[in-house]
Structure formats: C-alpha cells, structure tokens
Write an enzyme that holds these catalytic residues in place. Structure first.
Site: not given
Ligand code: NDP
Length: 302
Positions: A11, A130, A106
C-alpha cells in the site's frame, strides 16, 4: 539523489513510487529479480547486499514488511525474519555505506493502555507478535549504527491493496447488519499521505546542514489528525458511499467491544499517536483522517 525503494507493491510502497519521483533517481523493487538481476527480497540477505552494492543509493526507503497481524501469531519465524532480522541486515548495510535508511513501524509497539496519544519517547510494550517483531526491527535500527528515520503509523489504507475500506464496502453490499468494534481508537492514515510526508521530510532533510540532519534522525509518529473507533470509521464509509450513490444493503451498524470479537492477535485499545514531533521538526501539516478516506473511497467507487 539516488533512492532505492523496497516493497514497491505494498500500500505504502505503491504511493512511494509516485511521491519519491521528484526527489531524484528512484529504483523501485519488490521481491522478484528484475532484468538487471537486482532484487528487493528482504529474506535473501546476500541478494539484498549485492543489490545495494550494485545500486549504491544515497537513501533506502523500506516499505516492505510482514504485515499479516493475525497470521504472525503462528508464523513467528517469518514475521521475525522480515520485520526484525532483515531490518538489522539492512541497517548494517546502510551503516557500512553511509546510506540513510527510511523505515516504517506501527502503533502496535505500544500496549494500548490509557487514553493519551503515544509520544515517541513512551515506553514500548507490544501486545502481539507482529508488534514485537516490529519493535525488534526498531531496536535493530537504534543499535545498527546507521542513520535512520522511522515513521510509526497506524490503520493504513490506500486505493492499491486490501484494506478496511474495501472490506467494509464489500460486506455492506450484501449484509443488512454489521457489528464493528467501538473501543479501539486510532486514526486511519492514507498510504498517499505517508508517502507524501516521507517525500517532504526527505526534501527538508536534504536541505539541512550536517548538524540539522543529525537532529532530524530517529523515530516519528505519522498519522492523520483526529481520531475515531473502527465503528465510527465504518459508519463514515457507509454514509459517504450512500451519499455518492452506492446501493448498499446495510441497514444497521452495531457498536461492539473488542472482547466480543476475538482474533488470534490481541489489538491495543489506544492507538492514538502524538504527531507533534513530526509536525514541528519537518514543519508539516497533517490533515484530518476523513479527508483522505473520502478521497480513496471515491477512487474505489469509480
Ligand atoms: P503491505 O502489506 O501493503 O505491503 C507490504 C509489502 O511488503 C508487500 O508488497 C509485500 O510483498 C512486501 N514483502 C513482504 N515480505 C517481503 C520480502 N521478504 N521481501 C520483499 N518484500 C516483502 O503493507 P503496508 O504498505 O500497509 O505497510 C507499510 C509499512 O507500514 C509496514 O512497515 C507496516 O508494518 C507499517 N504499518 C502498516 C499498517 C497497516 O495498517 N497496514 C499499520 C501500521 C504500520 P508481497 O505482496 O510480495 O508479499
């Protein structure tokens, strides 16, 4: 300025692909291997190092993470690998090559007690796995010796990817009644806002003197202003969708307590984040959560 973006299809990563462009040359990767043999697979430490060595960026923006909060409870090893060990590895690479590391964490690093908005210096105490792995990632940044800026954010949504808005619209199209949690309080924060703030903060940082830059490093709380419960968030979505002409089946939204909706991972009740440090240090304005939600809702509906 050369920027390496990891997690380009998440996202936040998706919006960063857009928002970082005006800052300089941006190379965006996901976990696959691109045509030049470069990969952003955080789990493959050798490949990550080889990619960083080949690209030689000034800045790495790490939007990749293990974000499946409930699944993490039974998938500890993978959550720890991506959210903790891989961040430690990234921090080491960045320290060795004097690369600025931008990272995201987070509100789940806090235990959710009380009603005060959490400040950056407050004691962390995650209540789920998490949150624990994300906190260990932060500690890796603190002790990794690299220059870093870590944005802790909350309740992220965007037009790209799955999130609460899409789930609610889908449920409300077939269900007449829904029960939504009313005792968890936070601020829905748009991926676009997070990406835009990241870009603004990087611009501000790049214009600073060496000592100003040093003072800007560290942890920051980044969330839209205002606050709501999931119940209020859902009600806002339903009202606005109807106003925009959507036909929804939903007639009644019931406010329930967390205890009535058990999930594998515990959630903190108080997810409020105090954003004073971010707004002051980077001279930024953070809009009310309703503005961003309304815009993404319109995009989804269209
Ligand atoms: P998403 O789950 O939308 O995206 C996470 C991305 O990380 C995905 O594209 C995924 O790819 C990728 N990913 C996972 N494993 C790997 C790997 N081994 N190597 C490379 N890429 C990988 O997360 P958000 O954009 O929502 O979150 C962004 C940040 O914000 C994160 O640090 C999250 O912890 C933090 N956050 C998010 C919240 C939420 O509500 N979503 C709330 C608070 C903090 P793939 O699709 O291939 O698995």
């Amino acid at each position: 300025m050369k920027i390496l973006l990891l997690g380009k299809n998440g996202q936040v990563g998706w919006e960063l692909q857009r928002a970082l462009q005006p800052l300089g040359e941006v190379l965006s990767l996901d976990r696959s291997v691109d045509k030049n043999g470069l990969s952003g697979d955080l789990a493959d430490f050798d490949q990550i190092k080889a990619t960083i060595d080949a690209v030689r960026p000034d800045i790495i923006v790490n939007a990749a993470a293990y974000t499946a909060v409930d699944k993490a409870e039974t998938d500890r090893e993978n959550a720890d690998l991506i959210n903790h060990l891989a961040v430690r590895h990234l921090a080491e690479c960045c320290a060795n090559q004097k690369i600025l590391l931008i990272h995201y964490s987070t509100d789940y690093v806090f235990n959710g007690k009380g009603v005060q908005a959490w400040s950056e210096g407050d004691e962390t105490d995650p209540v789920n796995l998490y949150g624990s792995t994300k906190r260990l990632g932060e500690i890796a940044l603190e002790y990794g010796g690299c220059e870093f800026i870590n944005f802790r954010t909350s309740w992220v949504y965007g037009s790209h990817g799955n999130n609460f808005i899409k789930t609610m619209l889908k449920l409300a199209s077939t269900r007449e009644e829904l029960s939504i949690i009313h005792d968890q309080i936070g601020a829905p924060t748009g991926a676009a806002l997070i990406a835009d703030v990241t870009a603004q903060a990087l611009k501000f940082y790049s214009l600073g003197s060496e000592s100003q830059k040093r003072n800007l490093l560290g942890h920051y709380h980044l969330a839209a202003s205002g606050e709501c419960s999931w119940f209020e968030y859902a009600s806002f979505i339903f009202d606005l969708a109807k106003e925009k002409g959507q036909t929804l089946a939903i007639q009644k939204v019931r406010a329930i307590e967390t205890i009535e909706y058990p999930t594998p991972a515990k959630r903190p009740l108080n997810s409020r984040l105090n954003t004073t440090k971010l707004r002051t240090n980077f001279k930024l304005h953070l809009p009310n959560w309703k503005l961003g939600v309304a815009q993404v809702l319109e995009e989804i509906i269209k």
